[in-house]
Scaffold this motif. Structure first.
Motif, PDB file in Angstrom:
ATOM      1  N   LEU B 353      32.805  34.402  45.799  1.00 51.75           N
ATOM      2  CA  LEU B 353      33.646  34.827  44.674  1.00 51.75           C
ATOM      3  C   LEU B 353      33.524  36.335  44.450  1.00 51.75           C
ATOM      4  CD1 LEU B 353      33.202  31.828  42.238  1.00 51.75           C
ATOM      5  CD2 LEU B 353      34.992  32.249  43.953  1.00 51.75           C
ATOM      6  N   LYS B 354      32.326  36.864  44.640  1.00 57.52           N
ATOM      7  CA  LYS B 354      32.124  38.306  44.501  1.00 57.52           C
ATOM      8  C   LYS B 354      32.921  39.050  45.580  1.00 57.52           C
ATOM      9  CE  LYS B 354      28.411  41.057  45.338  1.00 57.52           C
ATOM     10  NZ  LYS B 354      26.988  41.245  45.651  1.00 57.52           N
ATOM     11  N   ILE B 355      32.943  38.485  46.776  1.00 63.49           N
ATOM     12  CA  ILE B 355      33.674  39.136  47.872  1.00 63.49           C
ATOM     13  C   ILE B 355      35.173  39.049  47.649  1.00 63.49           C
ATOM     14  CG2 ILE B 355      34.243  38.800  50.318  1.00 63.49           C
ATOM     15  CD1 ILE B 355      31.125  38.461  50.662  1.00 63.49           C
ATOM     16  N   ARG B 356      35.625  37.929  47.127  1.00 63.07           N
ATOM     17  CA  ARG B 356      37.064  37.839  46.818  1.00 63.07           C
ATOM     18  C   ARG B 356      37.452  38.894  45.783  1.00 63.07           C
ATOM     19  NH1 ARG B 356      39.494  32.124  45.530  1.00 63.07           N
ATOM     20  NH2 ARG B 356      38.521  32.333  43.494  1.00 63.07           N
ATOM     21  N   GLU B 357      36.622  39.056  44.768  1.00 65.39           N
ATOM     22  CA  GLU B 357      36.939  40.065  43.748  1.00 65.39           C
ATOM     23  C   GLU B 357      36.917  41.476  44.324  1.00 65.39           C
ATOM     24  OE1 GLU B 357      38.550  39.823  40.945  1.00 65.39           O
ATOM     25  OE2 GLU B 357      38.564  37.792  41.766  1.00 65.39           O
ATOM     26  N   ALA B 358      35.923  41.753  45.195  1.00 66.02           N
ATOM     27  CA  ALA B 358      35.837  43.086  45.815  1.00 66.02           C
ATOM     28  C   ALA B 358      37.075  43.354  46.663  1.00 66.02           C
ATOM     29  CB  ALA B 358      34.575  43.192  46.666  1.00 66.02           C
ATOM     30  N   PHE B 359      37.544  42.324  47.358  1.00 61.45           N
ATOM     31  CA  PHE B 359      38.746  42.472  48.177  1.00 61.45           C
ATOM     32  C   PHE B 359      39.964  42.772  47.303  1.00 61.45           C
ATOM     33  CE2 PHE B 359      42.585  40.182  49.652  1.00 61.45           C
ATOM     34  CZ  PHE B 359      42.900  40.980  50.737  1.00 61.45           C
ATOM     35  N   ARG B 360      40.124  41.992  46.257  1.00 62.57           N
ATOM     36  CA  ARG B 360      41.307  42.193  45.400  1.00 62.57           C
ATOM     37  C   ARG B 360      41.272  43.554  44.715  1.00 62.57           C
ATOM     38  NH1 ARG B 360      42.764  36.193  42.841  1.00 62.57           N
ATOM     39  NH2 ARG B 360      43.160  35.235  44.872  1.00 62.57           N
ATOM     40  N   ALA B 361      40.097  43.974  44.316  1.00 65.62           N
ATOM     41  CA  ALA B 361      39.980  45.288  43.675  1.00 65.62           C
ATOM     42  C   ALA B 361      40.337  46.395  44.671  1.00 65.62           C
ATOM     43  CB  ALA B 361      38.563  45.490  43.141  1.00 65.62           C
ATOM     44  N   TYR B 362      39.881  46.226  45.907  1.00 67.25           N
ATOM     45  CA  TYR B 362      40.196  47.224  46.945  1.00 67.25           C
ATOM     46  C   TYR B 362      41.704  47.304  47.176  1.00 67.25           C
ATOM     47  CZ  TYR B 362      41.138  48.595  51.800  1.00 67.25           C
ATOM     48  OH  TYR B 362      41.686  49.146  52.926  1.00 67.25           O
ATOM     49  N   VAL B 363      42.362  46.144  47.244  1.00 68.60           N
ATOM     50  CA  VAL B 363      43.815  46.144  47.480  1.00 68.60           C
ATOM     51  C   VAL B 363      44.530  46.831  46.314  1.00 68.60           C
ATOM     52  CG1 VAL B 363      45.876  44.708  47.697  1.00 68.60           C
ATOM     53  CG2 VAL B 363      43.795  44.085  48.939  1.00 68.60           C
TER      54      VAL B 363
END
Lengths: 471, 471
Positions: B353-363
């Protein structure tokens, strides 16, 4: 304006309905040049135009072309009085337009059948005709044909000698045009070419486009593994051509939006301050160009306004990309292949073949040994600038200013109309690009349209220009 | 080996043909879980399995799930003697497999109908059964069912208590599994789970997979202008979502192949040198993993071999990408939208879940104001490692070593089998992953296959493991 011209304009006004019906008949023919299953439709559109020209007293015929694919015929026509006029020293113009149209996808976004033209009101209450090709370029071609019809109907004659060259491959590479011009240069040479395939900068200001961008269009396909792979079993270790394609595409622009190919900007010059100033008056900010499509700021090179980025700066675009699983849901696959359709728009001074080679070298150099690439060229043409000394430029500007009641301007255009450059190469004459399309005509997009005013005043503009070009 | 087990193996050998015919019947059902039009087929496959289990003396039924889409039913079955065995202190195993299959595209590359299984010889002369799902996972599910059938046929009884849980959403997110396990934990809890959905490291070496990668699967769509635009008119100035998508994707790995999301490698550990050494014996170089798919060198993080990149390192992959014009020829369009299906494979220790959030924030941070993004989640699951202390591990390794005549090993696996982690979460028991697939079975790809030897010796392996797990 002479009384002769006034009488012709009156005829045009009185016969609006019939002119529109003829345009609608042409729009019903789905002459998509890039799709093989529309090959017969292209020939049908060409035949329709031959019939029209013959009906107006032109010697007109289909002319086969076979230097390259797809090989849709040219339409060539000469007015029956051309010889006499030329002997008498009268001006001779060659009109160019194209009868082929873009594909219609995405079809779901069309509100009406793209090949069943209909008239409707846009948000401003302007009447427009909606159909694929309405603006690009069938509507514009018909403005000139209708102007000739009106002169002939009223006076039995045209003010100048007129020839036609109507192409069927403008939207599909147009690789047959230059060899055709060269092979028929004696027949096609005139004093000036008139090209009707451009837009006005706004609803009121008529314009002659004096510079165009060329295009290098490339399709690339990257091929990695023998088959699509399970990303669980091979993910990380197996080369992913879709990822490599993204990396290659991303690397073509730097952080400031500049294109990174070595030598890409060789020969590119920046317009003088007076011209940039004129353009700023037409487009005070980026929103003036981009607002109507829902955007607000220029996305290209830093330091140039939106209109400068399209009119005088070369560009790189992704026109299409595809690879891997694209249906519903998710599939954890590493695709074996991925492809993209990419294009560079070039300004006068850039060498298209050199740029194509630089692009291909960059792609090859970016790939690991495991991954191969196939290139398909979809055309390479140079940018173009009209000679400012052309004797026909001031006469045409005056005629346009009179018709529209506003000073006509000279503008750039971000699109490619290779014929302008090719006419100069093969026939040694200048080309004046006069068009009546509007920026919101949605050419190449669903619900393409052409204003009835564009069509009507386009016809009237040509009536005046034909008179103004007479010696 | 006891005489009892020998008699069962003899039965398996004598009834190969009938077992294969039952597998073929299951393979004929196109139970593609990710495509809505195959919803009934999924239910049909589940029903077929219920009938099989009931025929073997299991209390079996379809169990509806509706926490999330698509909602294909679970198959649950318990042997009629389970209660007595458990009262007597006998081992209780829960077998897990899945009856759903991947989509079949690209269909043109299948040499036979994906849902009309056929037997043929591969390049080495091995007989294989070709069909979608042959290896992943219908063939593997049937190895266990056939082992139970053989025990029952010969001795009227199983050596241990056996329950079944067969899922229909493994290939489509599997979001109903964890809530189903939690809601039915009393019923499904056993001493150990046996999962048959993995591959052997080579043709001779049996293996228990003791670590798996999790997945974060994301679909993103970028939306820019209101409509597709003409690249001549707007190229450079208008934001191009296909280009931005490429830039975002490209930026997710640095030049050394490392994934750039902040915190991405938090919790990731590197296997000890002994394990890496064992893996080097199985895969001496990158070619040993990649050669059979036509590749030669590891494409991921520098410093790790191909097998390490897939078994113990997290990854990022483009599983699908699309935007703009993709038909024949060329269209100089700037697409209004572009989309991609992207996935991260996670190793034990990473937080999905942390990685999904990091990905979305990066996009989000990578996009200009003009361009919006939609995210669709296709699942987020953690990586998994089996406890080395599991009491069932040595017994299972011995049974496998006896059947294959070669020391069984423990390996990692690059894929995600979320059930392993979820069984531990919801039921508090370990899961042993034993599978008989081969790396060249082309799972998720056209012409998926399962070796007849995998099938036959898989059945025999389970016959032995069931005996070995008895107390």
């Amino acid at each position: 304006m002479t009384e002769k011209t006034a009488a012709v304009l009156q005829y045009v006004d009185a016969n609006r309905k019939e002119a529109l019906e003829r345009l609608m008949a042409l729009l019903r023919i789905p002459s998509i040049s890039t799709q093989k299953n529309h090959k017969d439709d292209c020939r049908r559109a060409a035949g329709w135009l031959v019939d029209e020209l013959q009906g107006l007293g032109f010697t007109a015929s289909l002319r086969e072309v076979s230097w390259a694919e797809p090989g849709h015929p040219m339409v060539v026509g000469h007015d029956e009085d051309n010889a006499g006029k030329k002997d008498a020293g009268q001006t001779h113009v060659l009109f160019y337009g194209h009868y082929d149209v873009q594909p219609t996808d995405p079809d779901a976004l069309w509100q009406t059948d793209p090949f069943e033209p209909c008239i409707r009101k846009d948000g401003e209450g302007r009447e427009v005709i909606v159909a694929r090709g309405a603006s690009d370029d069938k509507g514009q071609v018909m403005t000139f044909i209708e102007a000739c019809r009106a002169w002939k109907a009223v006076h039995g004659d045209l003010p100048v000698a007129v020839s036609f060259l109507l192409e069927g491959e403008e939207e599909s590479g147009g690789e047959n045009l230059l060899p055709f011009l060269r092979a028929n240069s004696e027949e096609l040479k005139a004093d000036v070419a008139l090209i009707c395939d451009t837009a006005m900068p706004d609803r009121q200001t008529p314009a002659i486009t004096t510079s165009l961008r060329g295009t290098v269009a490339e399709e690339i396909e990257l091929v990695a593994a023998r088959q699509d792979l399970h990303s669980g079993m091979y993910g990380n270790a197996a080369a992913n051509p879709a990822f490599l394609l993204c990396r290659i595409i991303s690397g073509l622009r730097d952080e400031t939006g500049r294109i990174t190919l070595p030598g890409f900007y060789d020969g590119v010059s920046i317009p003088d301050e007076r011209t940039r100033q004129q353009w700023r008056q037409l487009y005070p900010d980026d929103l003036a160009l981009l607002g109507e499509v829902g955007l607000s700021r220029a996305a290209g090179e830093q330091g140039f306004s939106a209109i400068e980025q399209t009119w005088c700066r070369p560009s790189f675009e992704v026109n299409g990309i595809g690879g891997g699983y694209r249906d519903d849901g998710f599939k954890t696959v590493i695709p074996a292949r991925a492809s993209a359709k990419l294009s560079f728009r070039l300004v006068p001074g850039q060498d298209p073949l050199k740029i194509r080679e630089a692009f291909r070298a960059y792609v090859r150099r970016s790939l690991p040994d495991d991954v191969s690439v196939n290139f398909i060229s979809h055309g390479a043409s140079a940018g173009f600038a009209v000679s400012r000394e052309s004797a026909f430029l001031p006469a045409t500007l005056s005629a346009l200013s009179e018709e529209w009641g506003k000073q006509a301007v000279t503008t750039g255009c971000g699109g490619s109309i290779p014929v302008a450059e090719e006419v100069r190469d093969a026939l040694g004459m200048d080309a004046l690009m006069v068009g009546f399309a509007q920026a919101d005509d949605r050419i190449h997009s669903p619900n393409e349209q052409y204003g009835l005013e564009s069509f009507h005043r386009g016809i009237r503009s040509w009536v005046r220009i034909l008179a103004a070009l007479a010696r």
